[in-house]
Design an enzyme around this catalytic site. Structure first.
Site, mmCIF file in Angstrom:
data_model
loop_
_atom_site.group_PDB
_atom_site.id
_atom_site.type_symbol
_atom_site.label_atom_id
_atom_site.label_comp_id
_atom_site.label_asym_id
_atom_site.label_seq_id
_atom_site.Cartn_x
_atom_site.Cartn_y
_atom_site.Cartn_z
ATOM 1 N N MET A 91 -5.686 13.879 -2.407
ATOM 2 C CA MET A 91 -4.253 14.194 -2.409
ATOM 3 C C MET A 91 -3.415 13.073 -1.810
ATOM 4 O O MET A 91 -2.257 13.272 -1.441
ATOM 5 C CB MET A 91 -4.006 15.510 -1.673
ATOM 6 C CG MET A 91 -4.771 16.671 -2.302
ATOM 7 S SD MET A 91 -4.184 18.263 -1.755
ATOM 8 C CE MET A 91 -2.604 18.360 -2.595
ATOM 9 N N ALA A 92 -3.996 11.894 -1.658
ATOM 10 C CA ALA A 92 -3.288 10.695 -1.187
ATOM 11 C C ALA A 92 -2.853 10.785 0.271
ATOM 12 O O ALA A 92 -1.816 10.239 0.645
ATOM 13 C CB ALA A 92 -2.084 10.368 -2.089
ATOM 14 N N GLY A 93 -3.650 11.447 1.102
ATOM 15 C CA GLY A 93 -3.300 11.585 2.527
ATOM 16 C C GLY A 93 -3.112 10.239 3.220
ATOM 17 O O GLY A 93 -2.126 10.032 3.926
ATOM 18 N N GLY A 94 -4.029 9.302 3.015
ATOM 19 C CA GLY A 94 -3.910 7.981 3.641
ATOM 20 C C GLY A 94 -2.753 7.202 3.048
ATOM 21 O O GLY A 94 -1.975 6.552 3.768
ATOM 22 N N SER A 95 -2.610 7.277 1.739
ATOM 23 C CA SER A 95 -1.514 6.566 1.065
ATOM 24 C C SER A 95 -0.163 7.101 1.516
ATOM 25 O O SER A 95 0.806 6.349 1.641
ATOM 26 C CB SER A 95 -1.617 6.734 -0.453
ATOM 27 O OG SER A 95 -2.853 6.240 -0.902
ATOM 28 N N ALA B 85 -9.283 12.690 2.800
ATOM 29 C CA ALA B 85 -10.328 12.517 1.769
ATOM 30 C C ALA B 85 -10.366 13.703 0.826
ATOM 31 O O ALA B 85 -11.431 14.179 0.430
ATOM 32 C CB ALA B 85 -11.702 12.288 2.409
ATOM 33 N N GLY B 86 -9.179 14.203 0.446
ATOM 34 C CA GLY B 86 -9.103 15.396 -0.400
ATOM 35 C C GLY B 86 -8.639 15.115 -1.811
ATOM 36 O O GLY B 86 -8.472 16.039 -2.607
ATOM 37 N N ASP C 296 -2.082 4.497 -4.707
ATOM 38 C CA ASP C 296 -1.235 5.695 -4.703
ATOM 39 C C ASP C 296 -0.006 5.558 -3.792
ATOM 40 O O ASP C 296 0.842 6.451 -3.764
ATOM 41 C CB ASP C 296 -2.035 6.918 -4.222
ATOM 42 C CG ASP C 296 -3.126 7.317 -5.210
ATOM 43 O OD1 ASP C 296 -3.019 6.943 -6.395
ATOM 44 O OD2 ASP C 296 -4.068 8.010 -4.793
ATOM 45 N N LYS D 98 0.135 14.235 -3.212
ATOM 46 C CA LYS D 98 0.255 14.232 -4.681
ATOM 47 C C LYS D 98 -0.923 14.976 -5.283
ATOM 48 O O LYS D 98 -1.996 15.070 -4.687
ATOM 49 C CB LYS D 98 0.321 12.812 -5.242
ATOM 50 C CG LYS D 98 -0.913 11.919 -4.987
ATOM 51 C CD LYS D 98 -2.042 12.071 -5.975
ATOM 52 C CE LYS D 98 -3.275 11.263 -5.564
ATOM 53 N NZ LYS D 98 -4.515 11.601 -6.280
HETATM 54 O O1 C5P Z 1 -6.231 1.344 -4.355
HETATM 55 P P1 C5P Z 1 -7.052 2.075 -3.348
HETATM 56 O O2 C5P Z 1 -7.391 1.230 -2.150
HETATM 57 O O3 C5P Z 1 -6.500 3.401 -2.953
HETATM 58 O O4 C5P Z 1 -8.432 2.386 -4.094
HETATM 59 C C1 C5P Z 1 -9.590 2.773 -3.377
HETATM 60 C C2 C5P Z 1 -10.816 2.477 -4.229
HETATM 61 O O5 C5P Z 1 -10.829 3.352 -5.371
HETATM 62 C C3 C5P Z 1 -10.875 1.072 -4.802
HETATM 63 O O6 C5P Z 1 -11.483 0.182 -3.907
HETATM 64 C C4 C5P Z 1 -11.720 1.268 -6.057
HETATM 65 O O7 C5P Z 1 -13.091 1.338 -5.720
HETATM 66 C C5 C5P Z 1 -11.313 2.656 -6.514
HETATM 67 N N1 C5P Z 1 -10.260 2.615 -7.551
HETATM 68 C C6 C5P Z 1 -10.595 2.236 -8.838
HETATM 69 N N2 C5P Z 1 -9.635 2.199 -9.812
HETATM 70 C C7 C5P Z 1 -8.347 2.556 -9.531
HETATM 71 C C8 C5P Z 1 -7.983 2.943 -8.235
HETATM 72 C C9 C5P Z 1 -8.963 2.966 -7.248
HETATM 73 O O8 C5P Z 1 -11.764 1.935 -9.120
HETATM 74 N N3 C5P Z 1 -7.450 2.532 -10.509
#
Ligand code: C5P
Length: 311
Positions: free
Chosen positions: A113-117, A110-111, A150, A18
């Protein structure tokens, strides 16, 4: 004559990356997340996932391609966590809920672009089919939100407004196909680190201005790349540039080479350049590659569907 070729009885899924065409971020909430409003669009960089049945609850993970050597293939990996989540939710009374998971990564890690998601989303779909679970796409979207903000969008794909942490989605109508050039950085950026810098810089709106969102919707309905280029916005761009000042130079070079617009993708460091058409994207990609200002350059189109089964 009968065929002796073995029939592969696994499941294959393709899942897109994404970009955030617009991203407004509020102040850090008590839950440790930032409220946000974003316009997601799925782009044609993909991770390809194949799963095969294993006995019991064994899960194995084999990853190849883009940056995979940097990822741990253990219980912390989002692909395995997706499998464990399904086992917890649906495992009662079933004895065949193991899988060998193979992922070919085309999405930079870690780009932004939601690679892990994408891997979590793809595994939720692939494993739900492999294990013959009685789930709808909405069920998978709800489960995906437990794994990461994501993940729901990677299941849905297309174009959508994301609110809350980014996991509450509403599809958006768009016209046409857009052509992007993606400048990949030498080293990834951690999403929490970019949000932390956002806090340190004292950024964060109290409420989101609706005019900007309406302009984005109008540009998406027009299908016109120059209209869309004018309304791209990302509140995480400032902290990403603060952490990696060289990204501002990459963006300036791409604009000088004729991009219609540019935006840091999510928390970065990938920069997405919007081109007028396919030929302009090819010219821009070769121009940027020749300058040597980024690790690699990719072309992609958008929007594309979310996680889907492939033959
Ligand atoms: O939801 P996800 O695990 O992908 O988010 C990774 C980290 O990014 C969260 O632990 C948080 O530190 C940060 N984050 C945030 N606000 C969001 C989404 C992510 O602070 N809306």
């Amino acid at each position: 004559m009968t065929s002796t070729a073995a029939v592969w009885d696994g499941v294959r899924v393709r899942v897109p990356a994404k970009i955030n065409l617009g991203l407004r971020v509020g102040r850090l909430g008590e839950d440790g997340y930032h409220p946000l409003e974003t316009i997601f669009q799925a782009v044609s960089l993909y991770d390809d996932i194949a799963v095969e049945l294993l006995p019991g609850t064994t899960l194995t993970l084999d990853m190849r391609g883009e940056g995979s050597e940097l990822l741990a293939a253990d219980e912390t990996n989002l692909a395995i966590r997706a499998g464990r989540l399904l086992q917890r939710e649906f495992g009662q009374g079933r004895d065949q809920m193991g899988a060998a998971i193979s992922i070919r990564k085309g999405i930079p890690i870690a780009g932004g672009m939601a690679g892990g998601s994408a891997d979590a989303a793809g595994c939720l779909l692939a494993l739900s089919v492999l294990w013959d679970l009685d789930v709808t796409q909405d069920d998978l979207i709800d489960l995906g939100a437990e794994l990461g903000s994501d993940v729901p969008f990677c299941i849905l794909g297309g174009t959508a407004v994301g609110t809350g942490r980014g996991e509450q989605l509403a599809p958006v109508l768009t016209k046409g196909t857009h052509h992007w050039v993606l400048a990949l950085a030498e080293e990834g950026l951690s999403t929490p680190a970019v949000f932390r810098r956002f806090d340190e810089l004292g950024l964060g709106a109290d409420d989101f201005e609706q005019g900007q969102r309406n302009d984005m919707m109008a540009a998406l309905r027009s299908g016109n790349p120059s209209s869309l280029a004018e309304v791209l916005y990302n509140d995480l761009q400032e902290p990403a540039f603060d952490l990696r000042p060289e990204l501002a130079d990459v963006m300036a070079e791409g604009m000088r080479l004729g991009a219609e617009g540019a935006i840091v993708s999510g928390s970065g460091p990938t920069i997405a350049f919007l081109a007028d058409n396919e030929v302009a994207a090819m010219d821009l990609a070769s121009g940027l590659a020749a300058l040597g200002v980024c690790r690699d350059v990719r072309r992609a189109t958008s929007p594309v569907p979310g996680a889907r089964l492939v033959g």
